[in-house]
Write a protein that holds these residues in place. Structure first.
Motif, mmCIF file in Angstrom:
data_model
loop_
_atom_site.group_PDB
_atom_site.id
_atom_site.type_symbol
_atom_site.label_atom_id
_atom_site.label_comp_id
_atom_site.label_asym_id
_atom_site.label_seq_id
_atom_site.Cartn_x
_atom_site.Cartn_y
_atom_site.Cartn_z
ATOM 1 N N LEU A 23 0.829 -1.206 0.000
ATOM 2 C CA LEU A 23 0.000 0.000 0.000
ATOM 3 C C LEU A 23 0.867 1.262 0.000
ATOM 4 N N LEU A 24 1.919 1.257 0.818
ATOM 5 C CA LEU A 24 2.829 2.404 0.819
ATOM 6 C C LEU A 24 3.517 2.561 -0.531
ATOM 7 N N SER A 25 3.844 1.449 -1.169
ATOM 8 C CA SER A 25 4.471 1.507 -2.484
ATOM 9 C C SER A 25 3.558 2.180 -3.503
ATOM 10 N N LEU A 26 2.278 1.845 -3.451
ATOM 11 C CA LEU A 26 1.325 2.490 -4.362
ATOM 12 C C LEU A 26 1.266 3.992 -4.121
ATOM 13 N N LEU A 27 1.206 4.401 -2.852
ATOM 14 C CA LEU A 27 1.120 5.825 -2.531
ATOM 15 C C LEU A 27 2.361 6.568 -2.989
ATOM 16 N N VAL A 28 3.543 6.025 -2.700
ATOM 17 C CA VAL A 28 4.792 6.687 -3.093
ATOM 18 C C VAL A 28 4.927 6.701 -4.612
ATOM 19 N N GLY A 29 4.533 5.610 -5.272
ATOM 20 C CA GLY A 29 4.601 5.566 -6.728
ATOM 21 C C GLY A 29 3.704 6.593 -7.385
ATOM 22 N N LEU A 30 2.516 6.784 -6.836
ATOM 23 C CA LEU A 30 1.619 7.804 -7.380
ATOM 24 C C LEU A 30 2.202 9.204 -7.201
ATOM 25 N N CYS A 31 2.867 9.442 -6.090
ATOM 26 C CA CYS A 31 3.531 10.742 -5.895
ATOM 27 C C CYS A 31 4.649 10.938 -6.929
ATOM 28 N N GLY A 32 5.403 9.872 -7.217
ATOM 29 C CA GLY A 32 6.425 9.960 -8.249
ATOM 30 C C GLY A 32 5.840 10.242 -9.618
ATOM 31 N N ASN A 33 4.688 9.609 -9.920
ATOM 32 C CA ASN A 33 4.016 9.882 -11.195
ATOM 33 C C ASN A 33 3.555 11.338 -11.284
ATOM 34 N N ALA A 34 3.014 11.846 -10.186
ATOM 35 C CA ALA A 34 2.554 13.234 -10.181
ATOM 36 C C ALA A 34 3.717 14.194 -10.421
ATOM 37 N N GLY A 35 4.857 13.922 -9.791
ATOM 38 C CA GLY A 35 6.029 14.758 -10.030
ATOM 39 C C GLY A 35 6.516 14.679 -11.466
ATOM 40 N N LEU A 81 11.957 4.720 -7.326
ATOM 41 C CA LEU A 81 12.866 3.700 -6.805
ATOM 42 C C LEU A 81 12.491 3.289 -5.385
ATOM 43 N N MET A 82 12.044 4.243 -4.587
ATOM 44 C CA MET A 82 11.593 3.929 -3.235
ATOM 45 C C MET A 82 10.352 3.040 -3.271
ATOM 46 N N ALA A 83 9.425 3.355 -4.167
ATOM 47 C CA ALA A 83 8.224 2.526 -4.308
ATOM 48 C C ALA A 83 8.589 1.118 -4.749
ATOM 49 N N ALA A 84 9.542 0.994 -5.667
ATOM 50 C CA ALA A 84 9.970 -0.324 -6.120
ATOM 51 C C ALA A 84 10.587 -1.127 -4.985
#
Length: 235
Positions: free
Chosen positions: A96-108, A138-141
Motif C-alpha cells: 500500500l505504501l508503495s502504491l502511494l509513493v509511486g503515485l507521488c512519483g508519477n505526479a512529479g 525507486l523507493m516505491a519499487a
C-alpha cells in the motif's frame, strides 16, 4: 533559454513505465493468487487447490453447498490475527505504501514533463524535480520488492500459515500475483533510473566569426587614412 522539448523523451517513457508499474502493483495487491496451495485433504476443498493472497485466502468447495454446485469460500487475513505471518503483514503495509509513493512519483513526473514540453520550466528546477520523481519511483519499487521476494521465499521453502481452512498444504507454487508484482516493480525501477538520468542542455557560448578586414571594426576599428588626412587638413 534553450529548447527543452527534445530533452524529455526518455522521461516521457519513464512516466509511461511508472504508470504501468503502479497499475500492475495495484492489480497484484488485489489478487488472491500469490501462493497456490495444493491440498491432499479434499473433504472440504474438493478441488485440492487453495489460493493465498495478501488480504485473504480462498478455495472452491463442492461439499459445502448443494450437490452439483460450487462456491468460493474466502477467509480474510488481518494484521491483528495471531496466525498472520510476517511476510503477509509486510505485504499488506509495504504494498500500500508503495502504491502511494509511486503515485507521488508519477505526479512529479507529470508536473515536470509539462514544464519541459510546454516551455514552462524557465524558473523551475527541472533536473531536481526529475531526480525527486526518480527517487520516489525507486523507493516505491523497493517497498514492493521486499514483500514480493519474502513471499517468494516462503513458497520456495513451503512455509505454511496455521489456518483451519484451508488446511496445511502438501506443496505450493508461486501464483500470478507475485509474478505480476515483480513485473510492475521492474517497470518502476527502470522508470526511476530514466528519471534520474535527465540532463538539462547547457547553453554554449557562441563566438562571432571574423572575416579579413572586419577585425579592426569589431575591436574598435583601425584609423581610416582618408579620415586622418581630412582631420589633419582641418587642423
Amino acid at each position: 533559454m534553450p529548447d527543452l522539448a527534445h530533452t524529455g523523451h526518455s522521461q516521457l517513457l519513464a512516466l509511461w513505465l511508472s504508470c504501468v508499474g503502479c497499475t500492475l502493483t495495484a492489480v497484484s495487491l488485489g489478487l488472491i493468487q500469490w501462493r497456490v496451495w495444493l491440498v491432499s485433504d479434499r473433504e472440504v476443498i474438493s478441488s485440492g487447490v487453495a489460493w493465498v493472497g495478501v488480504f485473504r485466502a480462498c478455495f472452491n468447495s463442492h461439499t459445502l453447498v448443494t450437490p452439483g454446485y460450487r462456491v468460493m469460500h474466502c477467509r480474510s487475513i488481518s494484521l491483528t490475527e495471531d496466525f498472520t505471518p510476517p511476510e503477509i503483514a509486510a505485504g499488506q503495509v509495504l504494498m500500500l505504501l508503495s502504491l502511494l509513493v509511486g503515485l507521488c512519483g508519477n505526479a512529479g513526473g507529470v508536473y515536470t514533463l509539462r514544464n519541459v514540453y510546454f516551455g514552462m520550466g524557465k524558473n523551475s528546477p527541472i533536473r531536481l524535480t526529475f531526480l525527486t520523481s526518480g527517487a520516489l519511483c525507486l523507493m516505491a519499487a523497493t517497498m514492493s520488492l521486499t514483500p514480493l521476494l519474502w513471499n517468494l521465499n516462503a513458497v520456495v521453502t513451503n512455509q505454511t500459515i496455521p489456518f483451519k481452512l484451508p488446511p496445511t498444504p502438501d506443496s505450493q507454487h508461486v501464483g500470478r500475483g507475485i509474478w505480476m508484482g515483480l513485473v510492475g516493480t521492474s517497470f518502476m525501477i527502470v522508470s526511476g533510473i530514466l528519471f534520474c538520468t535527465y540532463r538539462r542542455p547547457v547553453r554554449s557560448a557562441t563566438r562571432a566569426e571574423t572575416v579579413p578586414g572586419s577585425r579592426g571594426a569589431a575591436a574598435g576599428g583601425n584609423d581610416n587614412p582618408a579620415f586622418e588626412f581630412h582631420e589633419h587638413g582641418r587642423m
